[in-house]
Write a protein that holds these residues in place. Structure first.
Motif, short mmCIF file in Angstrom:
data_model
loop_
_atom_site.label_atom_id
_atom_site.label_comp_id
_atom_site.label_asym_id
_atom_site.label_seq_id
_atom_site.Cartn_x
_atom_site.Cartn_y
_atom_site.Cartn_z
N PHE A 1 0.84 -1.20 0.00
CA PHE A 1 0.00 0.00 0.00
C PHE A 1 0.88 1.25 0.00
CE2 PHE A 1 -2.11 3.41 2.33
CZ PHE A 1 -3.30 3.54 1.63
N ALA A 2 1.91 1.25 0.83
CA ALA A 2 2.83 2.39 0.88
C ALA A 2 3.54 2.56 -0.45
CB ALA A 2 3.85 2.19 2.01
N ALA A 3 4.02 1.47 -1.03
CA ALA A 3 4.75 1.55 -2.30
C ALA A 3 3.85 2.03 -3.43
CB ALA A 3 5.34 0.18 -2.64
N PHE A 4 2.61 1.52 -3.49
CA PHE A 4 1.70 1.93 -4.56
C PHE A 4 1.32 3.40 -4.44
CE2 PHE A 4 -0.20 -2.58 -5.33
CZ PHE A 4 1.02 -2.97 -5.87
N SER A 5 1.12 3.87 -3.21
CA SER A 5 0.74 5.28 -3.04
C SER A 5 1.89 6.21 -3.41
CB SER A 5 0.29 5.54 -1.60
OG SER A 5 1.37 5.33 -0.69
N LYS A 6 3.11 5.80 -3.14
CA LYS A 6 4.27 6.65 -3.42
C LYS A 6 4.62 6.65 -4.91
CE LYS A 6 7.44 8.85 -0.77
NZ LYS A 6 7.11 9.72 0.36
N SER A 7 4.49 5.48 -5.53
CA SER A 7 4.86 5.36 -6.95
C SER A 7 3.66 5.42 -7.87
CB SER A 7 5.64 4.06 -7.18
OG SER A 7 6.96 4.17 -6.70
N ALA A 8 2.56 6.00 -7.39
CA ALA A 8 1.42 6.38 -8.23
C ALA A 8 0.83 5.21 -9.00
CB ALA A 8 1.83 7.50 -9.19
N GLN A 9 0.68 4.06 -8.33
CA GLN A 9 0.00 2.93 -8.96
C GLN A 9 -1.50 3.07 -8.76
OE1 GLN A 9 2.12 0.40 -10.71
NE2 GLN A 9 3.12 2.38 -10.43
N LEU A 10 -2.25 2.48 -9.69
CA LEU A 10 -3.70 2.52 -9.56
C LEU A 10 -4.13 1.98 -8.21
CD1 LEU A 10 -4.92 1.22 -13.05
CD2 LEU A 10 -5.14 3.53 -12.16
N ALA B 1 -0.02 -10.19 -7.70
CA ALA B 1 -0.81 -8.97 -7.54
C ALA B 1 -0.01 -7.75 -7.98
CB ALA B 1 -1.25 -8.82 -6.08
N VAL B 2 1.26 -7.68 -7.61
CA VAL B 2 2.11 -6.55 -8.00
C VAL B 2 2.25 -6.51 -9.51
CG1 VAL B 2 4.45 -5.61 -7.87
CG2 VAL B 2 3.34 -6.46 -5.81
N LEU B 3 2.43 -7.66 -10.14
CA LEU B 3 2.56 -7.73 -11.59
C LEU B 3 1.36 -7.10 -12.28
CD1 LEU B 3 3.68 -8.83 -14.32
CD2 LEU B 3 2.50 -10.98 -13.77
N PHE B 4 0.14 -7.49 -11.88
CA PHE B 4 -1.04 -7.00 -12.58
C PHE B 4 -1.41 -5.57 -12.18
CE2 PHE B 4 -1.56 -11.52 -13.46
CZ PHE B 4 -1.91 -11.47 -14.81
N PHE B 5 -1.09 -5.16 -10.96
CA PHE B 5 -1.27 -3.75 -10.61
C PHE B 5 -0.36 -2.89 -11.51
CE2 PHE B 5 -3.49 -4.63 -6.60
CZ PHE B 5 -4.33 -3.54 -6.53
N GLY B 6 0.88 -3.34 -11.70
CA GLY B 6 1.80 -2.58 -12.55
C GLY B 6 1.34 -2.52 -13.99
N SER C 1 2.66 5.62 -16.46
CA SER C 1 2.76 4.42 -17.28
C SER C 1 4.11 3.72 -17.11
CB SER C 1 2.54 4.79 -18.75
OG SER C 1 2.70 3.67 -19.58
N GLN C 2 5.19 4.48 -17.14
CA GLN C 2 6.53 3.90 -17.01
C GLN C 2 6.74 3.29 -15.62
OE1 GLN C 2 8.84 3.79 -19.55
NE2 GLN C 2 7.30 4.66 -20.91
N LEU C 3 6.17 3.91 -14.60
CA LEU C 3 6.26 3.34 -13.26
C LEU C 3 5.52 2.00 -13.19
CD1 LEU C 3 5.69 6.52 -11.08
CD2 LEU C 3 7.81 5.24 -11.28
N GLY C 4 4.43 1.90 -13.94
CA GLY C 4 3.72 0.63 -14.01
C GLY C 4 4.59 -0.47 -14.58
N ILE C 5 5.39 -0.13 -15.60
CA ILE C 5 6.32 -1.11 -16.18
C ILE C 5 7.32 -1.57 -15.13
CG2 ILE C 5 8.18 -1.42 -17.87
CD1 ILE C 5 6.68 0.47 -19.73
N LEU C 6 7.89 -0.62 -14.38
CA LEU C 6 8.88 -0.97 -13.36
C LEU C 6 8.28 -1.86 -12.29
CD1 LEU C 6 10.66 2.49 -12.94
CD2 LEU C 6 11.59 0.44 -14.01
N VAL C 7 7.09 -1.50 -11.80
CA VAL C 7 6.45 -2.29 -10.76
C VAL C 7 6.13 -3.69 -11.27
CG1 VAL C 7 4.33 -2.49 -9.38
CG2 VAL C 7 5.56 -0.33 -9.47
N ALA C 8 5.64 -3.79 -12.51
CA ALA C 8 5.31 -5.10 -13.08
C ALA C 8 6.56 -5.98 -13.19
CB ALA C 8 4.65 -4.92 -14.44
#
Length: 775
Positions: free
Chosen positions: A212-221, A269-274, A301-308
């Motif tokens: 939750f902390a990582a997604f909020s900081k790196s602007a994930q959906l 979960a991280v893969l598909f969130f990204g 969008s690019q952050l989504g690639i990194l997270v995935a």
């Protein structure tokens, strides 16, 4: 000590920034850029890290509990620290030209340096509590930077949105860090027992909160909404936040926890969130007309690639993409700063053909935009190929999302470049190339975009960064070159180029379709609805309690305490409890009888007797628990209190019964029971401490350090000497105040000269109104 200096130097420079900003104005950036030189000096330990392993440094912070300022430069942390320092150095040089003459230069550089220092600390921190501290500092300083132009409503809104979302993530990270330390047996990332942590009951909630902390900081959906509004910050800030620092903090966290995610459902979960974030960011970037907004959504969008990629376990491809993105995104944001400075606009609808007037700016922008599009011979092409290869291994749905998102990425990259080509269109007729001090700081970043793809040809420079990070993840560092043969990933790249070109050419109907498909509710509207609801709720509470009596306010406070007890009762209530001795039970009943007697008393004398009964019962409990000094103190206090009340007995007001409706009385009884439950729960909770009890320390060192056999007295006089001194000071102030009140004499005059109340004249009301206006 180089690690310590690399982190401390930006903070030290931040102390000098206000003075240098006042003396040198914007040119202070040229001097303050030196604060990142120790960070760049970390290059000198690269060989040592590669050959001998991580370099560590620590400073004692709270040694009695083993808390240290511990830092660790493994390959990944060192690589990222070099990016933060290098781009920070160039951003400060760029800011010296970008900032206007009337800007608050000292404040700007102070915020920027504090932010840079916080990012350096976040990247290199090994102690998880120190990591959390730097994490929160990045949220605070980014709030100040995004809202730097505080005269603009949009800047204030963007800053508040970023702070609210990232601060919620920060609270989640704090709890996650505590759970990880409990389950892993260490407060250091490098010292966590991963096997024990995964088997502990803390693992699942810790991972949920950390993600939750990582997604909020790196602007994930669905937390992506704060990042586009952060573009209201000055362009150097946007470039720094969106390229290598703030938005990558969550990615850093996921990367550092990759060993914990591996083989769990969290990784999926991280893969598909990204992937969802990558798709949605590209989709929204296509419809933007502001150049900075387009780049902001492209960052999502690019952050989504990194997270995935990090979620899928492909740290090799993720690291290559991370380095390439830092180079081309910083370049593009700084190019937008030049365009905005020279043309006075960032609107894509009003700009075209700028390459004729800004040839050097175009020369810097083209390789960066083509790298973002994934075209050879630039570094972005190599990392996009690795992305496709990684998603091919995850299945058909991930690779389908990756291709569709890449098609839209290609289209918006070409759209960004459209401002330099075609017929000249701009509201300013006198547009000319920016001064050298504008584009010189961008040149190294644009050169890196090219070098990362071309030089050396056999294993390009981005391979050196991925090789440096390899020991941190345990991957095999393959040679990174432009051509790997006719692979499936290359075929997909070619497909994205053709489809992306077609989408750009036919963007008008696609944009019309986007407008028709725009939902009524989205992340932004939901955020404002929740914020508005919270404001209305708080306003209703204020209106409902404003002017209410003391009893009402006390009910609200105690009801909240009671709820805490009710919620935590199940957590700390043991299955069986030891029966207390009969004498303690009798003393407890004595105290309870005294409390009930005060409530039921019909005269002041009986109320006073019952109050003394409760107090003397407390002294009896201390005595039974073998604390005679506390019992003696309690007896003295009760005796003095009773004597004081008796001495002023005849001055006390008439005892009146407090009447209230039965439902209010029932509610009060429920609240009282809840408060009792909370206190009892706290007593149960402290029976199972998470650390060693401090009482053992006092017992062991009372004689040797404090020089006394009475542990309680040594604690009060020696170990808590300043605390006791403060209490004595407060009591002395109260005594002096009481003495002054007793000596106060109010005269009989009514003209105000002798302490009476004078009549208010017509001017007094006006003065009061003026005071209210000034307030």
């Amino acid at each position: 000590m180089l690690l310590i200096l690399a982190i401390a130097a930006p903070f030290a420079a931040a102390l000098l920034a206000p003075f240098l900003g006042r003396a040198l104005g914007a040119r202070a950036g040229w001097v303050l850029a030196g604060a990142f030189l120790p960070g760049l000096g970390l290059l000198t330990i690269v060989a040592e890290v590669r050959s001998a392993g991580p370099v560590e440094a620590s400073l004692p912070w709270v040694p009695t509990v083993g808390l240290e300022l511990a830092f660790r430069a493994d390959g990944f942390s060192l690589m990222f620290a070099l990016l933060v320092a290098g781009i920070g150095f160039l951003i400060l040089l760029y800011s010296a030209s970008y900032l206007g003459r009337l800007e608050r230069h000292g404040r700007f550089y102070t915020y920027l340096l504090l932010f840079g220092g916080a990012m350096m600390g976040l990247v290199l921190a090994d102690n998880m509590f120190i990591l959390f501290g730097f994490w929160e500092l990045t949220s605070i300083t980014s709030y100040l930077l995004i809202g730097f132009w505080d005269g603009r409503r949009a800047s204030r809104d963007g800053a508040l949105k970023a702070l609210v979302i990232t601060a919620l993530g920060g609270l989640a990270l704090l709890v996650a860090v505590i759970l990880l330390a409990l389950g892993g047996g260490s407060d250091r990332l490098s010292g966590l027992d991963l096997i024990a942590l995964k088997e502990s009951p803390y693992f699942v909630p810790a991972m949920i909160l950390a993600l939750f902390a990582a997604f909020s900081k790196s602007a994930q959906l669905p937390f992506h909404l704060w990042l586009p509004t952060a573009m209201e910050a000055p362009t150097p800030v946007s470039a720094y936040l969106h390229s290598a620092t703030m938005v990558k903090a969550g990615v850093i966290l996921i990367a550092k926890f990759s060993a914990l995610l591996a083989g769990t459902d969290f990784a999926t979960a991280v893969l598909f969130f990204g992937l969802a974030t990558m798709f949605w960011g590209s989709y929204l970037a296509l419809r933007q007309t502001d150049l900075k907004a387009l780049l902001a959504y492209s960052t999502v969008s690019q952050l989504g690639i990194l997270v995935a990629l990090y979620g899928s376990g492909d740290a090799f491809a993720a690291t290559a993409q991370l380095v390439n993105h830092a180079a081309f995104k910083a370049t593009l944001f700084l190019v937008v700063g030049i365009i905005d400075h020279e043309t006075g606009s960032r609107d894509l609808r009003n700009l075209s053909g700028l390459g004729r007037r800004l040839p050097l700016t175009m020369l810097l922008a083209v390789p960066a935009a083509l790298s973002m599009a994934g075209l050879p011979p630039f570094g972005g092409f190599i990392s996009k190929e690795l992305f496709f290869e990684g998603m091919l291994q995850q299945g058909s749905l991930p690779i389908l999302i990756a291709v569709i998102g890449s098609v839209m990425t290609f289209a918006y990259s070409v759209r960004f470049l459209s401002v330099f080509f075609g017929p000249y269109r701009c509201d300013r007729p006198d547009v000319h190339e920016a001064a050298p001090q504008f584009w010189l700081p961008i040149a190294p970043l644009a050169a890196a975009v090219v070098v990362f793809g071309l030089i050396p040809f056999e294993n390009t420079a981005v391979g050196a960064f991925t090789a440096l990070a390899a020991p941190s993840f345990g991957y095999h560092n393959e040679p990174l070159a432009l051509w790997h043969g006719p692979t499936v990933a290359f075929a997909l790249s070619v497909l994205t180029w053709f489809l992306g070109t077609a989408l750009y050419i036919g963007r008008a109907p696609f944009l019309a379709l986007q407008r028709r498909l725009t939902p009524r509710w989205n992340a932004n509207t939901l955020y404002y609805a929740l914020l508005g609801g919270l404001e209305r709720l708080s306003a209703g509470v204020v209106r409902g309690t404003l002017g209410a009596g003391f009893a009402t306010h006390l009910r609200l406070i105690l009801a909240a305490i009671a709820v805490v007890g009710a919620l935590s009762w199940w957590r700390f209530l043991p299955p069986a409890m030891t029966t207390p001795p009969i004498e303690v039970v009798v003393a407890g009943l004595l105290i309870a009888a005294g409390a009930v007697g005060v409530l039921a008393a019909r005269s002041r004398l009986s109320a006073l007797i019952f109050m003394g009964l409760a107090g003397f019962g407390s002294a009896l409990v201390f005595l039974l628990l073998r604390a005679p000094d506390l019992a003696l103190t309690q007896l003295l206090i009760e005796t003095v209190t009773v004597i004081l009340f008796l001495s002023v007995f005849r001055y006390l007001p008439v005892l009146t019964r407090y009447s209230r409706p039965r439902r209010v009385a029932a509610f009060d009884a429920l609240v009282a029971a809840g408060v009792g439950m909370t206190v009892f729960t706290l007593l149960l909770a402290v029976q199972n401490p998470v650390r060693d009890r401090i009482s053992d320390f006092f017992i062991e060192f009372s004689k040797s350090i404090g020089g006394g056999n009475n542990v309680v007295n040594v604690i009060l006089v020696d170990f808590r000497g300043y605390d006791t001194l403060g209490e004595i000071t407060v009591l002395a102030i109260v005594a002096v105040s009481v003495l002054a009140l007793l000596r106060l004499r109010v005269g009989a005059s009514t003209d105000g000269a002798a302490g009476g109340v004078a009549e208010a004249g017509p001017d007094d009301g006006a003065d009061e109104g003026d005071d209210d206006a000034r307030g």
